[in-house]
Write a protein that holds these residues in place. Structure first.
Motif, PDB file in Angstrom:
ATOM      1  N   VAL A  28       0.831  -1.211   0.000  1.00  0.00           N
ATOM      2  CA  VAL A  28       0.000   0.000   0.000  1.00  0.00           C
ATOM      3  C   VAL A  28       0.866   1.262   0.000  1.00  0.00           C
ATOM      4  CG1 VAL A  28      -0.464   0.430   2.478  1.00  0.00           C
ATOM      5  CG2 VAL A  28      -2.215   0.913   0.788  1.00  0.00           C
ATOM      6  N   THR A  29       2.022   1.235   0.688  1.00  0.00           N
ATOM      7  CA  THR A  29       2.890   2.412   0.637  1.00  0.00           C
ATOM      8  C   THR A  29       3.498   2.567  -0.762  1.00  0.00           C
ATOM      9  OG1 THR A  29       4.765   1.184   1.571  1.00  0.00           O
ATOM     10  CG2 THR A  29       3.396   2.438   3.110  1.00  0.00           C
ATOM     11  N   ALA A  30       3.874   1.456  -1.387  1.00  0.00           N
ATOM     12  CA  ALA A  30       4.399   1.518  -2.763  1.00  0.00           C
ATOM     13  C   ALA A  30       3.324   2.028  -3.719  1.00  0.00           C
ATOM     14  CB  ALA A  30       4.886   0.140  -3.202  1.00  0.00           C
ATOM     15  N   ARG A  31       2.105   1.540  -3.558  1.00  0.00           N
ATOM     16  CA  ARG A  31       0.994   1.982  -4.409  1.00  0.00           C
ATOM     17  C   ARG A  31       0.740   3.469  -4.221  1.00  0.00           C
ATOM     18  NH1 ARG A  31      -1.895   2.087  -8.851  1.00  0.00           N
ATOM     19  NH2 ARG A  31      -4.102   2.432  -8.481  1.00  0.00           N
ATOM     20  N   PHE A  32       0.806   3.955  -2.979  1.00  0.00           N
ATOM     21  CA  PHE A  32       0.627   5.384  -2.721  1.00  0.00           C
ATOM     22  C   PHE A  32       1.620   6.198  -3.531  1.00  0.00           C
ATOM     23  CE2 PHE A  32       1.947   9.268  -0.721  1.00  0.00           C
ATOM     24  CZ  PHE A  32       0.754   9.921  -0.515  1.00  0.00           C
ATOM     25  N   TRP A  33       2.923   5.841  -3.439  1.00  0.00           N
ATOM     26  CA  TRP A  33       3.951   6.594  -4.160  1.00  0.00           C
ATOM     27  C   TRP A  33       3.771   6.490  -5.677  1.00  0.00           C
ATOM     28  CZ3 TRP A  33       6.124  10.371  -1.977  1.00  0.00           C
ATOM     29  CH2 TRP A  33       6.431  10.347  -0.629  1.00  0.00           C
ATOM     30  N   GLU A  34       3.188   5.407  -6.134  1.00  0.00           N
ATOM     31  CA  GLU A  34       2.939   5.217  -7.566  1.00  0.00           C
ATOM     32  C   GLU A  34       1.859   6.176  -8.079  1.00  0.00           C
ATOM     33  OE1 GLU A  34       0.838   1.751 -10.205  1.00  0.00           O
ATOM     34  OE2 GLU A  34       2.236   1.097  -8.657  1.00  0.00           O
ATOM     35  N   ILE A  35       0.791   6.354  -7.319  1.00  0.00           N
ATOM     36  CA  ILE A  35      -0.348   7.136  -7.822  1.00  0.00           C
ATOM     37  C   ILE A  35      -0.427   8.563  -7.295  1.00  0.00           C
ATOM     38  CG2 ILE A  35      -1.721   5.054  -8.170  1.00  0.00           C
ATOM     39  CD1 ILE A  35      -3.387   5.954  -5.692  1.00  0.00           C
ATOM     40  N   ALA A  36       0.214   8.864  -6.171  1.00  0.00           N
ATOM     41  CA  ALA A  36       0.066  10.174  -5.534  1.00  0.00           C
ATOM     42  C   ALA A  36       0.401  11.357  -6.438  1.00  0.00           C
ATOM     43  CB  ALA A  36       0.881  10.241  -4.250  1.00  0.00           C
ATOM     44  N   PRO A  37       1.516  11.355  -7.165  1.00  0.00           N
ATOM     45  CA  PRO A  37       1.814  12.528  -7.999  1.00  0.00           C
ATOM     46  C   PRO A  37       0.727  12.809  -9.044  1.00  0.00           C
ATOM     47  CG  PRO A  37       3.769  11.185  -7.728  1.00  0.00           C
ATOM     48  CD  PRO A  37       2.615  10.382  -7.184  1.00  0.00           C
ATOM     49  N   GLU A  38       0.231  11.776  -9.693  1.00  0.00           N
ATOM     50  CA  GLU A  38      -0.795  11.969 -10.728  1.00  0.00           C
ATOM     51  C   GLU A  38      -2.125  12.424 -10.127  1.00  0.00           C
ATOM     52  OE1 GLU A  38      -3.136   9.415 -14.148  1.00  0.00           O
ATOM     53  OE2 GLU A  38      -1.223   8.660 -13.386  1.00  0.00           O
ATOM     54  N   VAL A  39      -2.521  11.819  -9.009  1.00  0.00           N
ATOM     55  CA  VAL A  39      -3.781  12.200  -8.368  1.00  0.00           C
ATOM     56  C   VAL A  39      -3.690  13.640  -7.857  1.00  0.00           C
ATOM     57  CG1 VAL A  39      -5.339  11.728  -6.433  1.00  0.00           C
ATOM     58  CG2 VAL A  39      -4.416   9.841  -7.769  1.00  0.00           C
ATOM     59  N   ALA A  40      -2.588  13.979  -7.210  1.00  0.00           N
ATOM     60  CA  ALA A  40      -2.400  15.338  -6.703  1.00  0.00           C
ATOM     61  C   ALA A  40      -2.450  16.349  -7.851  1.00  0.00           C
ATOM     62  CB  ALA A  40      -1.080  15.455  -5.949  1.00  0.00           C
ATOM     63  N   GLN A  41      -1.754  16.060  -8.938  1.00  0.00           N
ATOM     64  CA  GLN A  41      -1.758  16.961 -10.093  1.00  0.00           C
ATOM     65  C   GLN A  41      -3.180  17.114 -10.639  1.00  0.00           C
ATOM     66  OE1 GLN A  41       0.434  15.603 -13.520  1.00  0.00           O
ATOM     67  NE2 GLN A  41       0.547  17.656 -14.393  1.00  0.00           N
TER      68      GLN A  41
END
Length: 67
Positions: A28-41
């Motif tokens: 779940v931490t790896a998944r967070f780092w995978e999607i966070a930049p795109e979702v935040a943008q």
């Protein structure tokens, strides 16, 4: 946090509007780092790989199983 109903770990970051889940804490931490930049943008929030994020493991009595 661990959701015993679905057997998954859930990561929630209100500041970035990110919610994701995976079968293990590490995943779940790896998944967070995978999607966070795109979702935040997509939500108009500045975020990059140099951002500091603190992960907290949340547990309450309802998530414990008595043996």
């Amino acid at each position: 946090m661990f959701d015993p109903e679905c057997g998954m770990w859930v990561a929630i970051c209100d500041a970035l509007c990110v919610v994701t889940e995976a079968p293990s804490y590490e995943a779940v931490t790896a998944r967070f780092w995978e999607i966070a930049p795109e979702v935040a943008q997509g939500n108009g929030i500045a975020f990059d790989g140099h951002a500091r994020i603190e992960f907290r493991h949340i547990e309450d009595a309802s998530t414990r199983i008595a043996l």
